[in-house]
Motif scaffolding. Structure first.
Motif, PDB file in Angstrom:
ATOM      1  N   ARG A  48     -13.566  -6.299  -3.679  1.00  0.00           N
ATOM      2  CA  ARG A  48     -14.585  -5.890  -2.712  1.00  0.00           C
ATOM      3  C   ARG A  48     -15.368  -4.675  -3.203  1.00  0.00           C
ATOM      4  O   ARG A  48     -16.589  -4.625  -3.089  1.00  0.00           O
ATOM      5  N   VAL A  51     -17.853  -5.884  -5.809  1.00  0.00           N
ATOM      6  CA  VAL A  51     -19.023  -6.551  -5.226  1.00  0.00           C
ATOM      7  C   VAL A  51     -20.036  -5.507  -4.768  1.00  0.00           C
ATOM      8  O   VAL A  51     -21.236  -5.619  -5.043  1.00  0.00           O
ATOM      9  N   ASP A  54     -21.627  -3.744  -7.848  1.00  0.00           N
ATOM     10  CA  ASP A  54     -22.610  -4.573  -8.558  1.00  0.00           C
ATOM     11  C   ASP A  54     -23.946  -4.668  -7.826  1.00  0.00           C
ATOM     12  O   ASP A  54     -24.990  -4.823  -8.446  1.00  0.00           O
ATOM     13  N   ARG A  55     -23.924  -4.554  -6.508  1.00  0.00           N
ATOM     14  CA  ARG A  55     -25.144  -4.736  -5.714  1.00  0.00           C
ATOM     15  C   ARG A  55     -25.717  -3.427  -5.174  1.00  0.00           C
ATOM     16  O   ARG A  55     -26.743  -3.437  -4.505  1.00  0.00           O
ATOM     17  N   VAL A  58     -24.251  -3.598   0.333  1.00  0.00           N
ATOM     18  CA  VAL A  58     -24.199  -4.918   0.969  1.00  0.00           C
ATOM     19  C   VAL A  58     -24.092  -4.718   2.471  1.00  0.00           C
ATOM     20  O   VAL A  58     -23.766  -3.633   2.942  1.00  0.00           O
ATOM     21  N   GLU A  62     -22.854 -10.305   3.785  1.00  0.00           N
ATOM     22  CA  GLU A  62     -22.877 -10.471   2.332  1.00  0.00           C
ATOM     23  C   GLU A  62     -21.517 -10.181   1.710  1.00  0.00           C
ATOM     24  O   GLU A  62     -21.075 -10.896   0.809  1.00  0.00           O
ATOM     25  N   GLU A  65     -19.179 -13.121   2.591  1.00  0.00           N
ATOM     26  CA  GLU A  65     -19.532 -14.317   1.826  1.00  0.00           C
ATOM     27  C   GLU A  65     -19.182 -14.168   0.344  1.00  0.00           C
ATOM     28  O   GLU A  65     -18.643 -15.082  -0.262  1.00  0.00           O
ATOM     29  N   ALA A  66     -19.477 -13.028  -0.229  1.00  0.00           N
ATOM     30  CA  ALA A  66     -19.241 -12.816  -1.665  1.00  0.00           C
ATOM     31  C   ALA A  66     -17.755 -12.804  -2.010  1.00  0.00           C
ATOM     32  O   ALA A  66     -17.377 -13.141  -3.130  1.00  0.00           O
ATOM     33  N   THR A  67     -16.918 -12.432  -1.050  1.00  0.00           N
ATOM     34  CA  THR A  67     -15.481 -12.345  -1.316  1.00  0.00           C
ATOM     35  C   THR A  67     -14.699 -13.472  -0.638  1.00  0.00           C
ATOM     36  O   THR A  67     -13.475 -13.479  -0.665  1.00  0.00           O
ATOM     37  N   HIS A  68     -15.428 -14.401  -0.038  1.00  0.00           N
ATOM     38  CA  HIS A  68     -14.836 -15.611   0.556  1.00  0.00           C
ATOM     39  C   HIS A  68     -13.794 -15.296   1.627  1.00  0.00           C
ATOM     40  O   HIS A  68     -12.707 -15.864   1.634  1.00  0.00           O
TER      41      HIS A  68
END
Length: 134
Positions: A48, A51, A54-55, A58, A62, A65-68
C-alpha cells in the motif's frame, strides 16, 4: 499471447512475490527494528505504501482498487499506517469531499529502504545464477 511466454511471466511474477515476502520476513526477524521501518511492516502494508509512493497521492477508491481490497480494508490499513506516521490524509484543495492519501517523509523513506533492500537481494540472486541463467 503465446502460452509459453504467459506461463513464464506468471512464474516470474510468483518468484518476485516470493522474494518480496522472504525479504519482509527476514527484515521482520531483525532485532533492531525502528518504529515505522520496513522491518516492522507487513508485505500488505508495504504494498500500500508503494502504491501511494508511485502515484504521489491516491484517494480511497484508487488505493482499494490498486491493492485489490475492499474500501473498508484499505481504510483500516491506512489507519495503521497513519498511526505509524507513514501516511496521512489531506483534503483536496479543489474538492473538499475528496480525501487524498499521501506519504509522510518517513513513509517515503520506508519504501525507498525496502526497495533498496529488495534490489540488493535481487543483485545477489542474479550473481549466483550467472549471466546465462539470469
Amino acid at each position: 499471447m503465446d502460452d509459453t511466454v504467459l506461463s513464464q511471466a506468471r512464474h516470474l511474477r510468483g518468484t518476485i512475490r516470493e522474494l518480496q515476502q522472504r525479504l519482509v520476513i527476514r527484515s521482520l526477524r531483525r532485532d533492531t527494528a525502528a518504529a515505522g521501518s520496513p522491518r516492522e511492516l507487513t508485505l500488505a502494508q508495504m504494498t500500500r505504501l508503494s502504491v501511494i509512493y508511485d502515484r504521489a497521492w491516491v484517494n480511497w477508491k484508487e488505493l482499494a482498487e490498486a491493492t485489490h481490497v475492499s474500501p473498508p480494508s484499505a481504510s483500516a490499513m491506512l489507519d495503521r499506517l497513519t498511526d505509524l506516521g507513514l501516511a496521512m490524509r489531506q483534503s483536496s484543495a479543489t474538492d473538499r469531499r475528496e480525501v487524498r492519501i499521501t506519504l509522510t517523509p518517513a513513509g517515503a523513506g520506508a519504501v525507498e529502504e525496502f526497495e533498496g533492500a529488495l534490489l540488493q537481494t535481487l543483485v545477489v540472486l542474479l550473481r549466483r545464477l550467472g549471466p546465462e541463467t539470469a
